[in-house]
Design a protein around this motif. Structure first.
Motif, mmCIF file in Angstrom:
data_model
loop_
_atom_site.group_PDB
_atom_site.id
_atom_site.type_symbol
_atom_site.label_atom_id
_atom_site.label_comp_id
_atom_site.label_asym_id
_atom_site.label_seq_id
_atom_site.Cartn_x
_atom_site.Cartn_y
_atom_site.Cartn_z
ATOM 1 N N ALA A 268 -45.581 -45.803 -50.243
ATOM 2 C CA ALA A 268 -45.758 -46.924 -49.320
ATOM 3 C C ALA A 268 -46.781 -47.886 -49.909
ATOM 4 O O ALA A 268 -47.899 -47.482 -50.269
ATOM 5 C CB ALA A 268 -46.222 -46.424 -47.962
ATOM 6 N N VAL A 269 -46.409 -49.168 -50.015
ATOM 7 C CA VAL A 269 -47.287 -50.182 -50.606
ATOM 8 C C VAL A 269 -47.671 -51.194 -49.531
ATOM 9 O O VAL A 269 -46.814 -51.938 -49.037
ATOM 10 C CB VAL A 269 -46.579 -50.917 -51.766
ATOM 11 N N GLU A 344 -56.407 -44.781 -57.107
ATOM 12 C CA GLU A 344 -55.366 -43.961 -57.728
ATOM 13 C C GLU A 344 -54.152 -43.852 -56.813
ATOM 14 O O GLU A 344 -53.008 -43.844 -57.277
ATOM 15 C CB GLU A 344 -55.923 -42.571 -58.049
ATOM 16 N N ALA A 345 -54.388 -43.760 -55.507
ATOM 17 C CA ALA A 345 -53.271 -43.718 -54.554
ATOM 18 C C ALA A 345 -52.508 -45.032 -54.571
ATOM 19 O O ALA A 345 -51.278 -45.061 -54.448
ATOM 20 C CB ALA A 345 -53.789 -43.415 -53.153
ATOM 21 N N VAL A 351 -52.559 -36.454 -58.231
ATOM 22 C CA VAL A 351 -53.880 -35.846 -58.327
ATOM 23 C C VAL A 351 -53.850 -34.813 -59.441
ATOM 24 O O VAL A 351 -53.058 -33.869 -59.407
ATOM 25 C CB VAL A 351 -54.278 -35.181 -56.987
ATOM 26 N N ALA A 352 -54.723 -34.988 -60.446
ATOM 27 C CA ALA A 352 -54.700 -34.103 -61.608
ATOM 28 C C ALA A 352 -55.120 -32.682 -61.251
ATOM 29 O O ALA A 352 -54.565 -31.714 -61.761
ATOM 30 C CB ALA A 352 -55.607 -34.668 -62.704
ATOM 31 N N ASP A 363 -52.551 -40.391 -47.793
ATOM 32 C CA ASP A 363 -52.267 -41.339 -48.866
ATOM 33 C C ASP A 363 -53.170 -42.566 -48.759
ATOM 34 O O ASP A 363 -52.939 -43.570 -49.415
ATOM 35 C CB ASP A 363 -50.789 -41.754 -48.848
ATOM 36 N N TYR A 364 -54.206 -42.476 -47.894
ATOM 37 C CA TYR A 364 -55.220 -43.536 -47.747
ATOM 38 C C TYR A 364 -54.602 -44.890 -47.380
ATOM 39 O O TYR A 364 -55.082 -45.933 -47.825
ATOM 40 C CB TYR A 364 -56.030 -43.682 -49.040
ATOM 41 N N LEU A 365 -53.551 -44.870 -46.600
ATOM 42 C CA LEU A 365 -52.831 -46.107 -46.330
ATOM 43 C C LEU A 365 -53.722 -47.163 -45.673
ATOM 44 O O LEU A 365 -53.692 -48.339 -46.066
ATOM 45 C CB LEU A 365 -51.609 -45.835 -45.437
#
Length: 391
Positions: A268-269, A344-345, A351-352, A363-365
């Motif tokens: 989601a963008v 990064e999201a 996530v490494a 997802d920190y939207l």
């Protein structure tokens, strides 16, 4: 001397097995109907090898065939495996490559990769390897394909090498050749390629607002697509393949389906005011025959990635399209207080740390909405006013 004779065989009328000696048998199904087989010990186990029917193979022929097989076993040759190999129709490299492409393309999420995989081989490998049976292709022939471009087109050469290896390894797995591709020896026969730092050439983030302003001085579907790419920090393929049905402009959200994402997960963008403005300008290129936001010359197909790169080249800029994602990441780190995981999201990176990935459920939207709005303001030359920017 064998136990059977032509006269004895003609007199046989009942079903059953009749030994000629030394492992050769005639198995009768009824009068004048039967089959020959040879019982041998091969590879530590007993095996019955068929030699043909009584109608087509005489006693003399059966004995001769049995003798040949015994000699091969004594020499360490597996006659059954040899027969199977003889029955195989060995494909040419061209035929094998097309089969590999057909079998694997659905597993490749990147549409560009699906198309380029075979095209690359058609261009560089087929002229010399295309008509050769896959079991005849050895290291020197592969090296000769790679050598002319190994230094001048190193990335292309490495891709061709990997794809030739994939075709030959597939051929080995199918039984069409005895060994996998001899790639180790081929690499030893080629010069060392110059090392690169592995990073995409990126525009300095401080130069992005001026570049966006320059983009807006002319209107074209390619320029608007590049602007949307910058404002959303998305990958080229995600933008070029975008469809109007993926956008909810009322909610200011663009949802990229999993099959179009590099990592295979829906992304989601959040859309900034600047991004929505760019999309509104893209409306003028909308056609009824296609749902694509940024159609190519064929309106039912996305524009080429070369369209975006050409804009940069025409401006004489030594940067790549993908490099704008790096510019965005540098801006977040140097000019804002947003946490790195939010950036990064926004870039749709995984996530490494596997343990951290297992427990992260967000997802920190909401935070990304603020982040992308600030990025849009910065790209428009209004940096410094955003809630997340450093003072």
């Amino acid at each position: 001397m064998g136990k059977l004779t032509a006269t004895k065989i003609r007199a046989l009328s009942e079903a059953g097995r009749h030994s000629d000696g030394d492992g050769l048998f005639l198995e009768m199904n009824g009068k004048a109907s039967g089959r020959w087989f040879l019982r041998v010990q091969s590879g530590g186990r007993r095996r019955d090898i068929g030699l043909g029917s009584l109608k087509s193979v005489s006693l003399a022929d059966a004995r001769e065939a049995a003798s040949i097989i015994r000699k091969k076993i004594a020499q360490g040759i597996d006659p059954v495996a040899e027969r199977k190999q003889e029955r195989l129709v060995i494909p040419s490299f061209r035929e094998a490559a097309k089969s590999v492409h057909e079998e694997h393309k659905e597993g490749w999420k990147n549409g560009k990769h699906q198309q380029q995989w075979l095209t690359t081989l058609e261009t560089y490998a087929f002229p010399s390897l295309g008509d050769l049976p896959v079991d005849e292709i050895e290291g020197p022939a592969i090296r000769d394909v790679l050598a002319p471009m190994w230094l001048s087109k190193p990335e292309t050469a490495r891709r061709v090498r990997q794809r030739i290896a994939a075709v030959l390894d597939w051929s080995c797995a199918k039984g069409f050749r005895a060994t996998e591709a001899p790639m180790r020896s081929i690499s030893k026969g080629l010069p060392r390629q110059p090392k690169k730092d592995g990073h995409f050439a990126a525009m300095a983030y401080v130069d992005v607002p001026g570049f966006v302003a320059e983009l807006r001085t002319r209107v074209s579907v390619g320029r608007i697509a590049l602007e949307v790419l910058i404002l959303t920090a998305a990958r080229s393929g995600e933008v070029r393949g975008a469809t109007w049905s993926e956008f909810d402009l009322d909610k200011q959200l663009w949802t990229v389906p999993a099959e179009r994402m590099k990592m295979g997960r829906t992304h989601a963008v959040p859309l900034s005011t600047a991004a929505i403005d760019a999309l509104s300008r893209a409306e003028q290129f909308r056609v009824g025959a296609s749902d694509l936001v940024f159609p190519g010359q064929n309106v039912k197909r996305p524009m080429s990635d070369m369209t975006l790169l050409k804009i940069l080249r025409d401006m004489d800029l030594g940067v790549t399209v993908h490099g704008f994602r790096s510019a965005f990441r540098d801006w977040v780190a140097e000019r804002t207080n947003y946490p790195g995981e939010v950036a990064e999201a926004a870039l749709a990176h995984t996530v490494a740390n596997k343990v951290e990935a297992a427990y992260r459920r967000t997802d920190y939207l909401d935070k990304r909405r603020l982040l992308m709005q600030d990025w849009g303001l910065f790209c428009g030359g209004e940096g410094g006013a955003g809630a997340g920017e450093k003072s």
